[in-house]
Motif scaffolding. Structure first.
Motif, mmCIF file in Angstrom:
data_model
loop_
_atom_site.group_PDB
_atom_site.id
_atom_site.type_symbol
_atom_site.label_atom_id
_atom_site.label_comp_id
_atom_site.label_asym_id
_atom_site.label_seq_id
_atom_site.Cartn_x
_atom_site.Cartn_y
_atom_site.Cartn_z
ATOM 1 N N GLU A 19 -9.710 -1.317 7.746
ATOM 2 C CA GLU A 19 -11.071 -1.199 7.223
ATOM 3 C C GLU A 19 -11.354 -2.284 6.186
ATOM 4 O O GLU A 19 -12.432 -2.887 6.181
ATOM 5 C CB GLU A 19 -11.289 0.184 6.608
ATOM 6 C CG GLU A 19 -12.705 0.393 6.108
ATOM 7 C CD GLU A 19 -12.955 1.816 5.671
ATOM 8 O OE1 GLU A 19 -13.336 1.997 4.498
ATOM 9 O OE2 GLU A 19 -12.775 2.732 6.493
ATOM 10 N N GLN A 20 -10.391 -2.561 5.314
ATOM 11 C CA GLN A 20 -10.565 -3.618 4.315
ATOM 12 C C GLN A 20 -10.806 -4.967 4.994
ATOM 13 O O GLN A 20 -11.652 -5.752 4.548
ATOM 14 C CB GLN A 20 -9.340 -3.711 3.408
ATOM 15 C CG GLN A 20 -9.192 -2.557 2.460
ATOM 16 C CD GLN A 20 -7.873 -2.596 1.708
ATOM 17 O OE1 GLN A 20 -7.267 -3.646 1.558
ATOM 18 N NE2 GLN A 20 -7.431 -1.445 1.247
ATOM 19 N N LEU A 29 -2.617 6.396 7.229
ATOM 20 C CA LEU A 29 -3.761 6.196 6.341
ATOM 21 C C LEU A 29 -3.762 4.803 5.710
ATOM 22 O O LEU A 29 -4.822 4.174 5.580
ATOM 23 C CB LEU A 29 -3.769 7.267 5.247
ATOM 24 C CG LEU A 29 -4.080 8.687 5.717
ATOM 25 C CD1 LEU A 29 -3.812 9.682 4.601
ATOM 26 C CD2 LEU A 29 -5.511 8.789 6.204
ATOM 27 N N ALA A 30 -2.595 4.320 5.317
ATOM 28 C CA ALA A 30 -2.509 2.998 4.692
ATOM 29 C C ALA A 30 -2.906 1.903 5.679
ATOM 30 O O ALA A 30 -3.673 0.996 5.338
ATOM 31 C CB ALA A 30 -1.096 2.757 4.161
ATOM 32 N N GLU A 74 -9.933 4.615 14.785
ATOM 33 C CA GLU A 74 -9.042 4.777 13.652
ATOM 34 C C GLU A 74 -7.580 4.709 14.097
ATOM 35 O O GLU A 74 -7.275 4.809 15.280
ATOM 36 C CB GLU A 74 -9.292 6.102 12.937
ATOM 37 C CG GLU A 74 -8.930 7.318 13.766
ATOM 38 C CD GLU A 74 -9.191 8.641 13.068
ATOM 39 O OE1 GLU A 74 -9.364 8.655 11.843
ATOM 40 O OE2 GLU A 74 -9.224 9.656 13.770
ATOM 41 N N ASP A 103 -4.760 2.252 8.388
ATOM 42 C CA ASP A 103 -6.181 2.427 8.663
ATOM 43 C C ASP A 103 -7.013 1.811 7.539
ATOM 44 O O ASP A 103 -8.021 1.137 7.790
ATOM 45 C CB ASP A 103 -6.508 3.912 8.833
ATOM 46 C CG ASP A 103 -7.861 4.125 9.467
ATOM 47 O OD1 ASP A 103 -8.008 3.819 10.672
ATOM 48 O OD2 ASP A 103 -8.774 4.586 8.756
ATOM 49 N N SER A 104 -6.592 2.016 6.311
ATOM 50 C CA SER A 104 -7.291 1.453 5.162
ATOM 51 C C SER A 104 -7.254 -0.076 5.181
ATOM 52 O O SER A 104 -8.256 -0.734 4.904
ATOM 53 C CB SER A 104 -6.663 1.977 3.867
ATOM 54 O OG SER A 104 -7.233 1.351 2.749
ATOM 55 N N ARG A 144 -15.904 -0.310 13.340
ATOM 56 C CA ARG A 144 -14.633 0.244 13.807
ATOM 57 C C ARG A 144 -14.643 0.391 15.334
ATOM 58 O O ARG A 144 -13.643 0.128 15.993
ATOM 59 C CB ARG A 144 -14.360 1.592 13.151
ATOM 60 C CG ARG A 144 -13.879 1.492 11.724
ATOM 61 C CD ARG A 144 -13.804 2.887 11.085
ATOM 62 N NE ARG A 144 -13.000 2.872 9.883
ATOM 63 C CZ ARG A 144 -11.682 3.032 9.845
ATOM 64 N NH1 ARG A 144 -11.012 3.246 10.954
ATOM 65 N NH2 ARG A 144 -11.029 2.991 8.715
ATOM 66 N N GLN A 195 0.834 -1.204 0.000
ATOM 67 C CA GLN A 195 0.000 0.000 0.000
ATOM 68 C C GLN A 195 0.873 1.259 0.000
ATOM 69 O O GLN A 195 0.595 2.213 -0.725
ATOM 70 C CB GLN A 195 -0.917 0.008 1.232
ATOM 71 C CG GLN A 195 -1.979 -1.044 1.227
ATOM 72 C CD GLN A 195 -3.076 -0.755 0.239
ATOM 73 O OE1 GLN A 195 -3.493 0.386 0.076
ATOM 74 N NE2 GLN A 195 -3.538 -1.778 -0.442
ATOM 75 N N GLN A 238 -16.008 -3.945 -1.034
ATOM 76 C CA GLN A 238 -16.823 -2.915 -0.406
ATOM 77 C C GLN A 238 -18.112 -2.690 -1.204
ATOM 78 O O GLN A 238 -19.170 -2.492 -0.625
ATOM 79 C CB GLN A 238 -16.046 -1.609 -0.262
ATOM 80 C CG GLN A 238 -16.781 -0.606 0.596
ATOM 81 C CD GLN A 238 -15.856 0.393 1.259
ATOM 82 O OE1 GLN A 238 -14.668 0.437 1.001
ATOM 83 N NE2 GLN A 238 -16.416 1.203 2.129
#
Length: 190
Positions: free
Chosen positions: A84-85, A77-78, A184, A80-81, A166, A45, A144
């Motif tokens: 979430e994924q 951010l990576a 987060e 966190d992404s 989350r 990522q 998603q």
């Protein structure tokens, strides 16, 4: 004889380096609800975003190399992404089952165009092959979208579920400069 010893020594050194790279890529950097997020996934990522950022920064006449604060924010951010994924994928599996998810993802990917020009553009813009881009970016997007479909296409329901997921997620960050605040990934201020 001496040449053989040199080749054997080089082989041992190379094997050690490859093993170290393998261990580094397979080491967990976080867990989300018991599922490990691997260093290799985070690195992929980061590589994609870093290459994209470099292309954009150069096009804007900015220095190609960002500062340390920017790099930390990208890592945040990576990760966190990726968390979430993982949450989306787990929920999708619980709703649909693995075989249906796989078929749904394949259908979503087949709907997108896959041409040599697109592959060249992906490599130039993101610095990865079309296959790597598909697994790192397009598959999570397709998942998603499938989860959104299971909510009847209601984006507000998906967003509400994601906020709740989350908050309820059991996340543990294993990198010292990042932490989970309950909803987060954040910069670790300690």
């Amino acid at each position: 004889m001496r040449k053989s010893i040199v080749y054997i020594s080089l082989g041992i050194i190379l094997a050690g380096a490859l093993a170290g790279a393998f261990v580094a890529n397979t080491a967990a950097v976080a867990t989300g609800n018991g599922v490990e997020i691997l260093a290799g996934d985070l690195k992929q990522q980061l590589d994609i975003f870093t290459h994209y950022s470099k292309v954009i920064r150069e096009a804007q006449g900015l220095p190609a190399e960002p500062d340390a604060a920017f790099v930390l924010e990208v890592r945040r951010l990576a990760l966190d992404s990726l968390i979430e994924q993982q949450l989306v994928f787990s929920e999708l599996l619980s709703r649909e089952g693995e075989a249906e998810v796989e078929l749904g993802v394949k259908a979503k990917l087949a709907a997108s165009t896959s041409t040599a020009t697109l592959a060249d553009a992906v490599e130039a813009l993101y610095g990865v092959s079309a296959a790597e881009f598909e697994s790192a970016v397009l598959v999570p997007i397709a998942r998603q979208e499938l989860l959104l479909d299971s909510f009847g296409g209601e984006a507000a329901q998906l967003d509400s579920w994601l906020v709740q997921a989350r908050q309820q997620a059991a996340v543990m960050i294993l990198i010292s400069d990042l932490a989970w605040n309950g909803t987060e990934v954040v910069k670790n201020e300690q």
